[in-house]
Design an enzyme around this catalytic site. Structure first.
Site, PDB file in Angstrom:
ATOM      1  N   PRO A 132       0.045  -6.937   6.478  1.00 21.20           N
ATOM      2  CA  PRO A 132      -0.064  -5.747   5.626  1.00 21.20           C
ATOM      3  C   PRO A 132       0.734  -5.902   4.332  1.00 21.20           C
ATOM      4  CG  PRO A 132       1.617  -5.372   7.260  1.00 21.20           C
ATOM      5  CD  PRO A 132       1.067  -6.753   7.530  1.00 21.20           C
ATOM      6  N   THR A 163       2.752  -3.490   3.308  1.00 18.24           N
ATOM      7  CA  THR A 163       3.980  -2.705   3.437  1.00 18.24           C
ATOM      8  C   THR A 163       5.184  -3.556   3.821  1.00 18.24           C
ATOM      9  OG1 THR A 163       3.170  -2.156   5.646  1.00 18.24           O
ATOM     10  CG2 THR A 163       2.924  -0.479   3.923  1.00 18.24           C
ATOM     11  N   ASN A 164       4.986  -4.509   4.731  1.00 22.53           N
ATOM     12  CA  ASN A 164       6.073  -5.395   5.175  1.00 22.53           C
ATOM     13  C   ASN A 164       5.595  -6.846   5.113  1.00 22.53           C
ATOM     14  OD1 ASN A 164       7.698  -3.027   6.238  1.00 22.53           O
ATOM     15  ND2 ASN A 164       5.937  -2.898   7.592  1.00 22.53           N
ATOM     16  N   GLY A 170      -2.082   0.544  15.966  1.00 22.69           N
ATOM     17  CA  GLY A 170      -2.583   1.687  15.222  1.00 22.69           C
ATOM     18  C   GLY A 170      -1.503   2.331  14.378  1.00 22.69           C
ATOM     19  N   CYS A 198       6.161   1.715  10.224  1.00 27.79           N
ATOM     20  CA  CYS A 198       5.299   2.681  10.920  1.00 27.79           C
ATOM     21  C   CYS A 198       6.013   3.452  12.026  1.00 27.79           C
ATOM     22  CB  CYS A 198       4.064   1.987  11.485  1.00 27.79           C
ATOM     23  SG  CYS A 198       4.451   0.582  12.562  1.00 27.79           S
ATOM     24  N   GLU A 225       0.608  10.597   9.391  1.00 24.59           N
ATOM     25  CA  GLU A 225       1.515   9.503   9.026  1.00 24.59           C
ATOM     26  C   GLU A 225       1.684   9.460   7.514  1.00 24.59           C
ATOM     27  OE1 GLU A 225       2.034   4.867  10.247  1.00 24.59           O
ATOM     28  OE2 GLU A 225       0.180   5.382   9.202  1.00 24.59           O
ATOM     29  N   LEU A 249       4.047  -3.457  16.704  1.00 23.99           N
ATOM     30  CA  LEU A 249       4.394  -2.555  17.797  1.00 23.99           C
ATOM     31  C   LEU A 249       3.127  -2.040  18.476  1.00 23.99           C
ATOM     32  CD1 LEU A 249       7.156  -0.477  15.927  1.00 23.99           C
ATOM     33  CD2 LEU A 249       7.376  -2.702  17.068  1.00 23.99           C
TER      34      LEU A 249
END
Length: 485
Positions: A117, A119-120, A218, A251, A341, A420
């Site tokens: 992703p 994001t990280n 998810g 997340c 979220e 996760l």
């Protein structure tokens, strides 16, 4: 024509990467535990040396989060993750139960497709490379387009370190010509054994629909419940520290706060004292409209942005010292962005009559989004904590800790991980924090411990024969009675 050419180039690149990775993994699967451990350590050390530079590259390229927090995530990936896996047995016989006469032999999966992703990006690339090679696999990455360069640079560092330490060339690869068709080829190719997917819901769904075994995760939407027995100032500090870490892009970070009516005023006062800003109804509506796009998805422009930037984007006049934006809410739905979220320093705030009602609200929030992921509770009442553990549809219940760093195993004893699992309830194939043991197969050698004759004798005991005779007699009797009618 240009788009078609890019697709063809991307597909061809993927096929070449897979061919190299497959050949490399055939050699790599013959390596001893000592050889693999040496290579994994070299990769972790190389990533550690470049942690600061890679974090800055990720921040510059994506515009998400904070570079200083991305440094911490990179170090977490190359130190905490490495330390948690370095002594694991992942080659050959890894377990022998003499009493039950069972031997477990580790078997690498093969070539893994790693979806990364934005994001990280660098930390997830480091983490996935370490756990994949620790389990004896090769890995090929498909980067998010907005994080392509920093991921490619991370792969270059890891690959060079691995090869220098003795790994075969091609054991770590990365797509450089990006297209959906190319990523589809990677996921569906017959020589790819597993997809390790971290990313948006659509990408994870595509991974599970590819026909290739997949581990995907998810969205998170973790509520943080502050129960009246909690240390309120400490609970608030943990929530704000967590939600502001890298501007909330992990997340597992908190998405809503749920409190009992009895302590609402104390919690609100403490939140304000520690830098939270409660939006007015007008401000909540304005930010909410910016957050939620017309197609019902959260606007990616809010992801990883600071409070100042969020205020600017939504046209709000927010105090300069505000750390987190909070909106008090009473409803939960897909149309309410505050109940979903929010990978940014934004929190919904819910007040409930008692802990039982708070429990119900947390379940409602999770059912709305984030089912199977994470929930956080701040409490010193063990009975209530256990009730939450029994009822919540999550894979990890975090107690008296930060959601973001607790979920990934930095402030808890969960397996340190940046992928996760959400379990079957969240549409995932595992509920684990994913580690090397999720990336290998176990061959079980089972010795016979009883003979067939013994089983036959058990199955034909006098008692069983008597029961069988009675059953047959009753059956015949019933048939005769029906015929007589």
């Amino acid at each position: 024509m240009e788009l078609i050419d890019k697709d063809l180039l991307s597909i061809q690149e993927v096929r070449c990467l897979i061919a190299k990775a497959k050949a490399a993994q055939v050699k790599f699967r013959q390596y001893s535990q000592e050889q693999i451990d040496k290579i994994v350590k070299a990769m972790a050390d190389a990533a550690d040396l470049e942690a600061v530079r890679l974090a800055k590259l990720a921040h510059q390229e994506t515009g998400f989060g904070k570079s200083e927090d991305k440094i911490i995530k990179n170090i977490f990936a190359c130190k905490t993750v490495f330390n948690s896996i370095k002594d694991l047995k992942t080659v050959g016989i890894i377990n022998e139960d003499r009493e039950k006469k069972i031997i477990e032999v580790a078997e690498p999966i093969g070539v893994i497709a790693g979806l990364i992703p934005s994001t990280n990006p660098t930390s997830t690339t480091i983490y996935k490379s370490l756990i994949a090679l620790k389990a004896g696999n090769a890995i090929i990455f498909s980067p998010h387009p907005s994080a392509k360069q920093c991921i490619l640079e991370t792969v270059k560092i890891l690959s060079e370190a691995a090869i220098k330490a003795g790994a075969p060339e091609g054991i770590i690869g990365c797509m450089s010509v990006l297209s959906m068709r190319g990523t589809e080829e990677l996921m569906k190719h017959k020589d790819v054994s597993l997809i390790l997917a971290t990313g948006g819901e659509a990408m994870v769904k595509a991974a599970y629909s590819s026909g290739t075994p997949a581990i995907g995760v998810g969205p998170g939407n973790g509520p943080a419940f502050i129960e009246k027995s909690a240390n309120i100032p400490l609970a608030v500090k943990r929530i704000i520290d967590s939600k502001t870490f890298d501007n909330g892009v992990i997340c597992a970070s908190e998405q809503s706060i749920v409190v009992e009516k009895e302590i609402k005023d104390q919690v609100v006062a403490e939140l304000k004292k520690q830098g939270a800003y409660f939006l007015t109804q007008e401000e909540s509506d304005k930010l909410g409209k910016y957050m939620l796009r017309g197609n019902g998805t959260i606007n990616p422009q809010v992801v990883g942005k600071s409070v100042e930037k969020l205020a600017e984007l939504a046209g709000l006049n927010i105090p300069k010292n505000a750390k987190v934006l909070i909106s008090e809410q009473t409803t939960v739905s897909k149309d309410n962005p505050y109940s979903r979220e929010k990978l940014a320093p934004i929190l919904g705030f819910y007040v409930e009559e008692n802990w039982e009602k708070a429990c119900d609200r947390c379940i409602e929030l999770l059912e709305n989004e984030g089912k199977g992921h994470t929930l956080i509770i701040h409490s010193n009442n063990d009975d209530i904590i256990k009730q939450f553990a029994l009822k919540k549809p999550v894979s990890r219940l975090l107690v008296n800790t930060c959601g973001s760093l607790g979920g990934i195993g930095a402030t808890t004893n969960l397996v340190p991980a940046l992928t996760l699992g959400c379990g079957a309830m969240g549409g995932s194939s595992t509920s684990d924090n994913v580690g090397p043991m999720n990336l290998l197969n176990l061959r079980r050698v089972a010795y016979g411990v009883r003979e067939f004759a013994d089983l036959r004798e058990e199955g034909t005991s006098n008692e069983r024969i008597q029961l069988s005779q009675e059953y047959v007699e009753n059956l015949v009797k019933n048939i005769l009675e029906k015929l007589a009618m």
